[in-house]
Design a protein around this motif. Structure first.
Motif, PDB file in Angstrom:
ATOM      1  N   ARG A  38       0.795  -1.298   0.006  1.00 21.67           N
ATOM      2  CA  ARG A  38      -0.075  -0.075   0.168  1.00 21.67           C
ATOM      3  C   ARG A  38       0.835   1.402   0.087  1.00 21.67           C
ATOM      4  O   ARG A  38       1.715   1.401   0.790  1.00 21.67           O
ATOM      5  CB  ARG A  38      -0.963   0.032   1.183  1.00 21.67           C
ATOM      6  N   ILE A  39       0.715   2.241  -0.922  1.00 24.58           N
ATOM      7  CA  ILE A  39       1.252   3.523  -1.202  1.00 24.58           C
ATOM      8  C   ILE A  39       0.379   4.512  -0.300  1.00 24.58           C
ATOM      9  O   ILE A  39      -0.814   4.604  -1.010  1.00 24.58           O
ATOM     10  CB  ILE A  39       1.508   3.926  -2.338  1.00 24.58           C
ATOM     11  N   ARG A  40       0.860   5.068   0.600  1.00 22.88           N
ATOM     12  CA  ARG A  40       0.067   5.991   1.267  1.00 22.88           C
ATOM     13  C   ARG A  40       0.330   7.437   0.932  1.00 22.88           C
ATOM     14  O   ARG A  40       1.177   7.806   0.283  1.00 22.88           O
ATOM     15  CB  ARG A  40       0.488   6.061   2.748  1.00 22.88           C
ATOM     16  N   PRO A  41      -0.772   8.281   0.969  1.00 25.61           N
ATOM     17  CA  PRO A  41      -0.596   9.740   0.341  1.00 25.61           C
ATOM     18  C   PRO A  41       0.586  10.182   1.140  1.00 25.61           C
ATOM     19  O   PRO A  41       0.797  10.057   2.212  1.00 25.61           O
ATOM     20  CB  PRO A  41      -1.824  10.416   0.854  1.00 25.61           C
ATOM     21  N   GLY A  42       1.134  11.065   0.383  1.00 26.57           N
ATOM     22  CA  GLY A  42       2.511  11.763   0.951  1.00 26.57           C
ATOM     23  C   GLY A  42       3.938  10.952   0.849  1.00 26.57           C
ATOM     24  O   GLY A  42       4.838  11.560   1.169  1.00 26.57           O
ATOM     25  N   GLN A  43       3.850   9.751   0.347  1.00 29.40           N
ATOM     26  CA  GLN A  43       5.075   8.857   0.071  1.00 29.40           C
ATOM     27  C   GLN A  43       5.617   9.042  -1.473  1.00 29.40           C
ATOM     28  O   GLN A  43       6.464   8.304  -1.585  1.00 29.40           O
ATOM     29  CB  GLN A  43       4.606   7.587   0.201  1.00 29.40           C
ATOM     30  N   GLU A  44       4.960  10.013  -2.260  1.00 32.16           N
ATOM     31  CA  GLU A  44       5.511   9.865  -3.610  1.00 32.16           C
ATOM     32  C   GLU A  44       6.986  10.165  -3.681  1.00 32.16           C
ATOM     33  O   GLU A  44       7.799   9.623  -4.436  1.00 32.16           O
ATOM     34  CB  GLU A  44       4.580  11.189  -4.131  1.00 32.16           C
ATOM     35  N   ARG A  82      -1.799   5.599 -15.204  1.00 32.97           N
ATOM     36  CA  ARG A  82      -3.162   5.881 -14.811  1.00 32.97           C
ATOM     37  C   ARG A  82      -3.825   5.412 -16.039  1.00 32.97           C
ATOM     38  O   ARG A  82      -4.937   4.690 -15.860  1.00 32.97           O
ATOM     39  CB  ARG A  82      -3.548   7.217 -14.484  1.00 32.97           C
ATOM     40  N   SER A 153       6.644   6.847 -11.967  1.00 30.69           N
ATOM     41  CA  SER A 153       5.613   6.999 -11.381  1.00 30.69           C
ATOM     42  C   SER A 153       4.904   5.926 -11.231  1.00 30.69           C
ATOM     43  O   SER A 153       5.062   4.842 -11.835  1.00 30.69           O
ATOM     44  CB  SER A 153       4.718   8.271 -12.072  1.00 30.69           C
ATOM     45  N   GLN A 156      -2.153   3.490  -8.240  1.00 26.78           N
ATOM     46  CA  GLN A 156      -2.529   2.372  -7.314  1.00 26.78           C
ATOM     47  C   GLN A 156      -4.046   2.331  -7.231  1.00 26.78           C
ATOM     48  O   GLN A 156      -4.558   3.253  -7.176  1.00 26.78           O
ATOM     49  CB  GLN A 156      -2.012   2.304  -6.036  1.00 26.78           C
ATOM     50  N   THR A 158      -7.662   0.997  -6.158  1.00 28.82           N
ATOM     51  CA  THR A 158      -8.287   0.710  -4.669  1.00 28.82           C
ATOM     52  C   THR A 158      -8.095  -0.682  -4.188  1.00 28.82           C
ATOM     53  O   THR A 158      -7.793  -0.953  -3.026  1.00 28.82           O
ATOM     54  CB  THR A 158      -9.606   1.101  -4.381  1.00 28.82           C
TER      55      THR A 158
END
Length: 183
Positions: A38-44, A82, A153, A156, A158
């Motif tokens: 899982r990639i969490r927001p802010g890990q970019e 995407r 890039s 991911q 859901t």
């Protein structure tokens, strides 16, 4: 006597419970089932720089110069990741028929696009890099001695599936024409 048997029995049950593997964690082949990365927001930035460091370590071991992240190639990679998700297939062409070269030009990349690696997985970026290094064609993109710029890039879904894209390009300041096959 009964008390000692009771204590030994409860101890044995307790120890046996410690050894049990939770249901659903082991596959029918006896190997652990893969877990969703899982990639969490802010890990970019963290993920992009971890990939950059890993790629540059591999390039250093191969005796080729390091690459730098390039904002335009990152944008092209994000767009394609995407788009692959929307198409539900990993391939190099966009849903509009665009090639990797088209996408690099659209975002204003001034260098020469040298290659694009793609993947559809539930694995981390470093596991994906290891898989790319295991294939001669994708390995050649990563270790291209002309590369000075990298775009990386993902998208991911859901459900956890990740669509990865890595682009390699030449130094935008040193544009060399693509050699022609016809003389």
């Amino acid at each position: 006597m009964y008390r000692r048997e009771m204590i030994l029995g409860l101890s044995a049950i307790g120890l046996a419970a410690c050894n049990q593997v939770p249901a659903g964690r082991i596959g029918p082949d006896g190997l652990p089932l893969p877990t969703v990365y899982r990639i969490r927001p802010g890990q970019e930035a963290e993920i992009q720089f971890r990939m950059l460091d890993s790629v540059n370590a591999l390039r250093g071991n191969a005796g080729v110069p390091p690459v730098e992240l390039n904002a335009q190639l990152n944008a092209a990679a994000a767009t394609h990741s995407r788009d692959m998700s929307i198409q539900n297939r990993p391939w190099l062409f966009g849903s509009d028929g665009s090639s990797p070269l088209d996408r690099a030009r659209r975002v204003g990349f001034l260098g020469r696009l040298l290659g694009e690696n793609i993947s559809e997985s539930f694995e981390s970026e470093t596991q994906t890099l290891a898989a790319w290094m295991g294939q001669p064609d994708t390995r050649a993109v990563i270790l291209d001695p002309e590369a000075r710029s990298m775009g990386f890039s993902w998208f991911q879904e859901t459900g956890g599936k990740i669509w990865w894209t890595l682009n390699m390009g030449s130094d935008p300041a040193v544009i060399r024409p693509i050699p022609s096959a016809a003389f």
